[in-house]
Design a protein around this motif. Sequence first.
Motif, PDB file in Angstrom:
ATOM      1  N   HIS A 156       0.836  -1.208   0.000  1.00 33.54           N
ATOM      2  CA  HIS A 156       0.000   0.000   0.000  1.00 33.54           C
ATOM      3  C   HIS A 156       0.868   1.254   0.000  1.00 33.54           C
ATOM      4  O   HIS A 156       0.631   2.199  -0.767  1.00 33.54           O
ATOM      5  CB  HIS A 156      -0.925  -0.018   1.217  1.00 33.54           C
ATOM      6  CG  HIS A 156      -1.847   1.149   1.289  1.00 33.54           C
ATOM      7  ND1 HIS A 156      -2.424   1.580   2.476  1.00 33.54           N
ATOM      8  CD2 HIS A 156      -2.290   2.018   0.341  1.00 33.54           C
ATOM      9  CE1 HIS A 156      -3.182   2.623   2.235  1.00 33.54           C
ATOM     10  NE2 HIS A 156      -3.114   2.915   0.953  1.00 33.54           N
ATOM     11  N   LEU A 157       1.889   1.268   0.820  1.00 37.58           N
ATOM     12  CA  LEU A 157       2.758   2.449   0.893  1.00 37.58           C
ATOM     13  C   LEU A 157       3.546   2.630  -0.400  1.00 37.58           C
ATOM     14  O   LEU A 157       3.817   3.762  -0.809  1.00 37.58           O
ATOM     15  CB  LEU A 157       3.719   2.308   2.076  1.00 37.58           C
ATOM     16  CG  LEU A 157       3.083   2.421   3.466  1.00 37.58           C
ATOM     17  CD1 LEU A 157       4.112   2.157   4.549  1.00 37.58           C
ATOM     18  CD2 LEU A 157       2.461   3.797   3.652  1.00 37.58           C
ATOM     19  N   GLU A 158       3.907   1.546  -1.038  1.00 37.58           N
ATOM     20  CA  GLU A 158       4.626   1.658  -2.303  1.00 37.58           C
ATOM     21  C   GLU A 158       3.727   2.238  -3.389  1.00 37.58           C
ATOM     22  O   GLU A 158       4.174   3.032  -4.225  1.00 37.58           O
ATOM     23  CB  GLU A 158       5.159   0.283  -2.713  1.00 37.58           C
ATOM     24  CG  GLU A 158       6.055   0.320  -3.934  1.00 37.58           C
ATOM     25  CD  GLU A 158       6.722  -1.014  -4.195  1.00 37.58           C
ATOM     26  OE1 GLU A 158       7.130  -1.242  -5.338  1.00 37.58           O
ATOM     27  OE2 GLU A 158       6.825  -1.827  -3.241  1.00 37.58           O
ATOM     28  N   LEU A 159       2.475   1.850  -3.393  1.00 43.17           N
ATOM     29  CA  LEU A 159       1.532   2.370  -4.383  1.00 43.17           C
ATOM     30  C   LEU A 159       1.147   3.812  -4.083  1.00 43.17           C
ATOM     31  O   LEU A 159       0.937   4.612  -4.997  1.00 43.17           O
ATOM     32  CB  LEU A 159       0.265   1.499  -4.410  1.00 43.17           C
ATOM     33  CG  LEU A 159       0.403   0.109  -5.036  1.00 43.17           C
ATOM     34  CD1 LEU A 159      -0.835  -0.724  -4.738  1.00 43.17           C
ATOM     35  CD2 LEU A 159       0.628   0.205  -6.537  1.00 43.17           C
ATOM     36  N   ASP A 160       1.040   4.137  -2.797  1.00 46.65           N
ATOM     37  CA  ASP A 160       0.580   5.470  -2.395  1.00 46.65           C
ATOM     38  C   ASP A 160       1.440   5.965  -1.231  1.00 46.65           C
ATOM     39  O   ASP A 160       1.031   5.889  -0.069  1.00 46.65           O
ATOM     40  CB  ASP A 160      -0.895   5.408  -1.995  1.00 46.65           C
ATOM     41  CG  ASP A 160      -1.474   6.784  -1.669  1.00 46.65           C
ATOM     42  OD1 ASP A 160      -0.806   7.794  -1.963  1.00 46.65           O
ATOM     43  OD2 ASP A 160      -2.586   6.835  -1.116  1.00 46.65           O
TER      44      ASP A 160
END
Length: 627
Positions: A156-160
Amino acid sequence: MVVRLNSAGIHEYLMHQGLCDSTDVVEDVQQLLGKNLNLLVQIRKHDAPPSSASQLLIKQAPIGRTELPRQDFEEEWRIHQLLACHEPLLPLQALLPQGLKFDADNAIQIFRYLGPYSDLGDFYDDAEQFSAKIPVAIGSALATLHQATFQRQDYHLELDPESAGHEVEPPDFRDELENLTPEILRQISIDGLKFYRLYNRSKELSKAIAELEHDYEPCCLVHHDLKFRNILLHDDWFRWQPPPCLPAAVEALCLPDAQGLVRLIDWEQWAWGDPAFDVGALVAEYLRLWLKSLVLSRDVDLSVALQLAAVPLDRLQPSLSAFMQAYLAQFPGILAAFPAFPERVLRFAGLGLIGAIQDRLHYRESCGNLEIAMLQVARSLLCNPEAAMVTVFGRSHFSPDDFQPPGPEPDLEPDRGGIGSTCSAAPSPLDTLELQAEVPQPHWLQHGSGQEALADLINHVRIEPPLICHPAYADLDLVHPGEPVSTGVDQRQQRLSKLPEQLRQAYVVGQVRNYLHDIYFSGEQERKSAGSGVTKEFKNDAVSGLNVDYFHRIQLANGGTGFLDSDWVVIGWDEHRAQVEKDGLRLWVDPNIDLVLQDGLKAGCGSAELRRPLWGQWWCCGCPMPF
């Protein structure tokens, strides 16, 4: 300066992107229908035979006259990067399109074109039977994607990256249903506003959607725009053998050549969200197959309409059940997180039906019997999902252990060209595409020749129940317009005969009216049968379906402050807005701009005049243009 993609400069653009050299030959460029400019390019080495040409799909979002392109494609590209950068996710690439390049400056995506695939919406539009293999493949593929990212906050953090340290904001599903402003009067036809009036009458429905917002659990990557049109089905799907048990590896969801049986495309609207949202969206798509096939008319009793459905619900139940069984068997852990997951899915399916209605209204469709039926079904799913389980799935309970691979089915291999064709000479991939071409208007629309239209109608239209015939157009089946004419005439006649005489005549009249309208007024029948052999240059020069410069001239030629509409009642106020109501339609307005209050009006009560934007006729260069 932004590059506005066009077919004439496609070779130079691909050279600039390092995807070809100056000696390569562009064999053909075609435009595929869609909201974006989608160019299908065939390109080969100069010394290679034409049969060796590779195919690229190049996409660019619409660009206004002075605007920059939307950055939706950047969001989609993040998904491809995520899968490419993590070894456990690499197998999932077989379930998505193959991305080659993303040009961020010009918002252009380049994909390897998936030639042996067709979109699932077109497939089901022409389907005469519903194989359980397809929903099993879809359910398994979707479950695989959800499970791979479930509770993975690192993904999730990598995407956003901006979400770090912040909780995912809860969704606001009711915003576009309840927080309407006068702008809705520009976007929706007058008849389409009926939907919002009907919605406002149901406090139970609003409460059910509010509860769904509260129960929403963002926990994995979701597509967030799943519909049949965003799923590609391999043309050789009938050769696939489902695994004997689930869960299974991604390889088991592929054909022997490692091509995924289904691929999920158009990820621009992805979200870190609730997996039931995606699953419910596809359940809604299957229900729409049933609802669109109903003979809905004020002249036809609902019980009769259900009997005459071209796609009865009980015919879809095996597909719906197989889809849910496969999803749960492939991702059994979802039941530990959400014990009532099937009921949860039905609630999101109801929300999906409401979203489908809104999509139709924003294309200026009216709110007719189909939309009203969709709203009724949506309310049942949202407000009482437990009772709907048996109606939708044919069963009241699911367990991951229930999965059984589909048994032997009738020979589903098509006997003619198209999806799954096994002709010795394989058709060109272009043969199965819906290509956009310039289609001339009917002669009587071009020249305003009403006499010619009347003469053509008298001389050529024949009503031969259950068919309406014109030699220049496809025959129309009076009972089920979507069925091929090859279906037995006796069978269709039997269905029609079930209607009482008065209703049968009213129904036939309605079908004749629509058929004639499509030929002599809208030209729809001509568009359906027109060829795609017109050669033209394709450019990214359209906004809302209109040429950019023409659209700009319309905007310049249309102005004003609208008109005053009386008899609106002020029913509430907040800090900066007033809420008004008329005939069941509620709007939030700026009292300083949109309202003309009567003398002595006090906050919270009384009547007012609403300043409405112009609607219906726009004037451009002295000519009326209906929207």
